[in-house]
Design a protein around this motif. Structure first.
Motif, PDB file in Angstrom:
ATOM      1  N   PRO A   1       2.086  39.316 -22.261  1.00  0.00           N
ATOM      2  CA  PRO A   1       3.039  38.672 -21.352  1.00  0.00           C
ATOM      3  C   PRO A   1       4.069  37.843 -22.110  1.00  0.00           C
ATOM      4  O   PRO A   1       3.771  37.266 -23.160  1.00  0.00           O
ATOM      5  CB  PRO A   1       2.142  37.782 -20.487  1.00  0.00           C
ATOM      6  CG  PRO A   1       0.790  38.408 -20.558  1.00  0.00           C
ATOM      7  CD  PRO A   1       0.687  38.973 -21.946  1.00  0.00           C
ATOM      8  N   LYS A   2       5.259  37.817 -21.574  1.00  0.00           N
ATOM      9  CA  LYS A   2       6.306  36.935 -22.079  1.00  0.00           C
ATOM     10  C   LYS A   2       6.292  35.662 -21.241  1.00  0.00           C
ATOM     11  O   LYS A   2       5.695  35.617 -20.159  1.00  0.00           O
ATOM     12  CB  LYS A   2       7.668  37.625 -21.988  1.00  0.00           C
ATOM     13  CG  LYS A   2       7.756  38.922 -22.772  1.00  0.00           C
ATOM     14  CD  LYS A   2       9.101  39.601 -22.545  1.00  0.00           C
ATOM     15  CE  LYS A   2       9.173  40.935 -23.276  1.00  0.00           C
ATOM     16  NZ  LYS A   2      10.452  41.650 -23.010  1.00  0.00           N
ATOM     17  N   VAL A   3       6.959  34.635 -21.728  1.00  0.00           N
ATOM     18  CA  VAL A   3       7.031  33.364 -21.016  1.00  0.00           C
ATOM     19  C   VAL A   3       8.488  32.942 -20.919  1.00  0.00           C
ATOM     20  O   VAL A   3       9.249  33.068 -21.882  1.00  0.00           O
ATOM     21  CB  VAL A   3       6.205  32.267 -21.726  1.00  0.00           C
ATOM     22  CG1 VAL A   3       6.372  30.932 -21.007  1.00  0.00           C
ATOM     23  CG2 VAL A   3       4.734  32.658 -21.776  1.00  0.00           C
ATOM     24  N   ILE A   4       8.875  32.457 -19.745  1.00  0.00           N
ATOM     25  CA  ILE A   4      10.232  31.986 -19.532  1.00  0.00           C
ATOM     26  C   ILE A   4      10.174  30.673 -18.762  1.00  0.00           C
ATOM     27  O   ILE A   4       9.303  30.486 -17.909  1.00  0.00           O
ATOM     28  CB  ILE A   4      11.060  33.035 -18.759  1.00  0.00           C
ATOM     29  CG1 ILE A   4      12.524  32.625 -18.679  1.00  0.00           C
ATOM     30  CG2 ILE A   4      10.481  33.295 -17.367  1.00  0.00           C
ATOM     31  CD1 ILE A   4      13.438  33.729 -18.133  1.00  0.00           C
ATOM     32  N   ALA A   5      11.078  29.757 -19.098  1.00  0.00           N
ATOM     33  CA  ALA A   5      11.129  28.468 -18.412  1.00  0.00           C
ATOM     34  C   ALA A   5      12.031  28.587 -17.189  1.00  0.00           C
ATOM     35  O   ALA A   5      13.210  28.922 -17.309  1.00  0.00           O
ATOM     36  CB  ALA A   5      11.640  27.383 -19.344  1.00  0.00           C
ATOM     37  N   ILE A   6      11.466  28.343 -16.012  1.00  0.00           N
ATOM     38  CA  ILE A   6      12.209  28.356 -14.760  1.00  0.00           C
ATOM     39  C   ILE A   6      12.061  26.984 -14.123  1.00  0.00           C
ATOM     40  O   ILE A   6      10.949  26.556 -13.795  1.00  0.00           O
ATOM     41  CB  ILE A   6      11.686  29.437 -13.788  1.00  0.00           C
ATOM     42  CG1 ILE A   6      11.733  30.818 -14.444  1.00  0.00           C
ATOM     43  CG2 ILE A   6      12.463  29.405 -12.489  1.00  0.00           C
ATOM     44  CD1 ILE A   6      13.116  31.341 -14.753  1.00  0.00           C
ATOM     45  N   ASP A   7      13.165  26.276 -13.987  1.00  0.00           N
ATOM     46  CA  ASP A   7      13.145  24.914 -13.427  1.00  0.00           C
ATOM     47  C   ASP A   7      12.140  24.025 -14.168  1.00  0.00           C
ATOM     48  O   ASP A   7      11.422  23.215 -13.564  1.00  0.00           O
ATOM     49  CB  ASP A   7      12.819  24.944 -11.935  1.00  0.00           C
ATOM     50  CG  ASP A   7      13.896  25.633 -11.117  1.00  0.00           C
ATOM     51  OD1 ASP A   7      15.045  25.688 -11.576  1.00  0.00           O
ATOM     52  OD2 ASP A   7      13.575  26.118 -10.018  1.00  0.00           O
ATOM     53  N   GLY A   8      12.077  24.206 -15.483  1.00  0.00           N
ATOM     54  CA  GLY A   8      11.197  23.388 -16.298  1.00  0.00           C
ATOM     55  C   GLY A   8       9.740  23.797 -16.268  1.00  0.00           C
ATOM     56  O   GLY A   8       8.886  23.108 -16.840  1.00  0.00           O
ATOM     57  N   ILE A   9       9.419  24.926 -15.613  1.00  0.00           N
ATOM     58  CA  ILE A   9       8.046  25.407 -15.501  1.00  0.00           C
ATOM     59  C   ILE A   9       7.918  26.701 -16.290  1.00  0.00           C
ATOM     60  O   ILE A   9       8.733  27.628 -16.134  1.00  0.00           O
ATOM     61  CB  ILE A   9       7.672  25.645 -14.021  1.00  0.00           C
ATOM     62  CG1 ILE A   9       7.750  24.332 -13.245  1.00  0.00           C
ATOM     63  CG2 ILE A   9       6.277  26.256 -13.890  1.00  0.00           C
ATOM     64  CD1 ILE A   9       7.642  24.507 -11.755  1.00  0.00           C
ATOM     65  N   GLN A  10       6.909  26.792 -17.140  1.00  0.00           N
ATOM     66  CA  GLN A  10       6.685  28.002 -17.927  1.00  0.00           C
ATOM     67  C   GLN A  10       6.033  29.070 -17.036  1.00  0.00           C
ATOM     68  O   GLN A  10       4.943  28.863 -16.501  1.00  0.00           O
ATOM     69  CB  GLN A  10       5.781  27.695 -19.116  1.00  0.00           C
ATOM     70  CG  GLN A  10       6.377  26.706 -20.114  1.00  0.00           C
ATOM     71  CD  GLN A  10       7.610  27.263 -20.818  1.00  0.00           C
ATOM     72  OE1 GLN A  10       7.588  28.380 -21.330  1.00  0.00           O
ATOM     73  NE2 GLN A  10       8.675  26.481 -20.857  1.00  0.00           N
TER      74      GLN A  10
END
Length: 273
Positions: free
Chosen positions: A24-33
């Protein structure tokens, strides 16, 4: 149209390149990983929403099969599930806002087919209503329904209340479970009757006694389940309702063929086949 699944012919367009196992990849959305997996390629993007408390790991055994389709597939873990960080707000609206930002960030926001299993069915209905220009169709795999609890109470209020108490104890204040209980109290979600307006495939399990105590798995409970699912597409001439007693609620794992058949059927509806 209701199809009793004793047999279903389906077509799948194979992609000659099978994706390798992917971390899995991880992306920050609204400060949430937020963790996600992005596999395959095609003009259509499948976006998969899981049941309560389920992250993308639930779908790992199906990645090879999904990668063979001539579509792109994006699977993610909602905040607080899998390895995604928790969020204070896990409402349908907030979760879907995070999903839309994720899809925009990875350039996968158009020509979407949303797959919602169980509680994920509520999410995809709400997402499609909020972003209708991005969604071409829905696949609802034994989806939760906002009126199910109230309809079960009509069968036997004491039985239903006892079972709800037991389920609450089992789920131990899981945030998404608490959200579902709130939706049951409201008996509605903001979906703009979307399932009556775009191509939809619903898969309903009519298997009895999957658990030997819950009213929802009784004959009366299963009839309500089927009827509520059918009500979602009551006026939709471009829809298919697959009903089977050969598969339990855990559709993606219990019956991979049924999952793939539902994808094939939806793509057929979208493309006018």
């Amino acid at each position: 149209m209701i199809l009793r699944l004793t047999f279903l012919l389906f077509f799948l367009i194979a992609n000659p390149i099978v994706a390798q196992a992917q971390e899995p990849k991880v992306i920050a959305i609204d400060g949430i990983q937020i963790e996600y997996i992005d596999i395959g390629a095609g003009s259509t993007t499948l976006v998969i929403e899981s049941g309560i408390g389920m992250g993308l790991a639930y779908w790992q055994p199906l990645l090879v099969d999904l990668s063979k389709l001539n579509v792109r597939a994006v699977i993610y873990s909602r905040a607080g599930n899998g390895k995604s960080q928790a969020a204070k707000d896990v409402s349908l609206a907030s979760s879907n806002q995070r999903l839309e930002k994720l899809l925009t960030a990875i350039n996968a926001k158009d020509n979407l087919v949303l797959i919602g299993h169980s509680f994920g069915g509520l999410h995809v209905r709400a997402f499609a209503a909020t972003y209708p220009e991005q969604v071409t169709g829905l696949i609802l795999l034994d989806p939760s329904h906002e009126q199910f609890d109230s309809e079960l109470n009509k069968i036997d209020a004491a039985w239903s209340k006892r079972d709800t108490t037991k389920l609450n104890a089992m789920n131990n204040n899981q945030p998404e479970w608490n959200l579902l209980q709130g939706i049951y109290l409201q008996k509605m979600i903001a979906d703009d009757d979307i399932a009556n307006r775009i191509p939809v495939v619903i898969v309903t399990s009519s298997k009895l006694n999957e658990s030997d105590w819950w009213i929802g798995h009784s004959a009366e409970g299963k009839k309500i389940w089927r009827d509520l699912h059918q009500s979602l597409i009551r006026n939709n001439a471009n829809s298919i309702h697959m009903v089977t007693n050969q598969t339990g609620h855990n559709v993606p794992h219990d019956n991979k063929l049924l999952l793939l058949s539902s994808i094939s059927a939806l793509l057929g509806l979208v493309n006018g086949v």
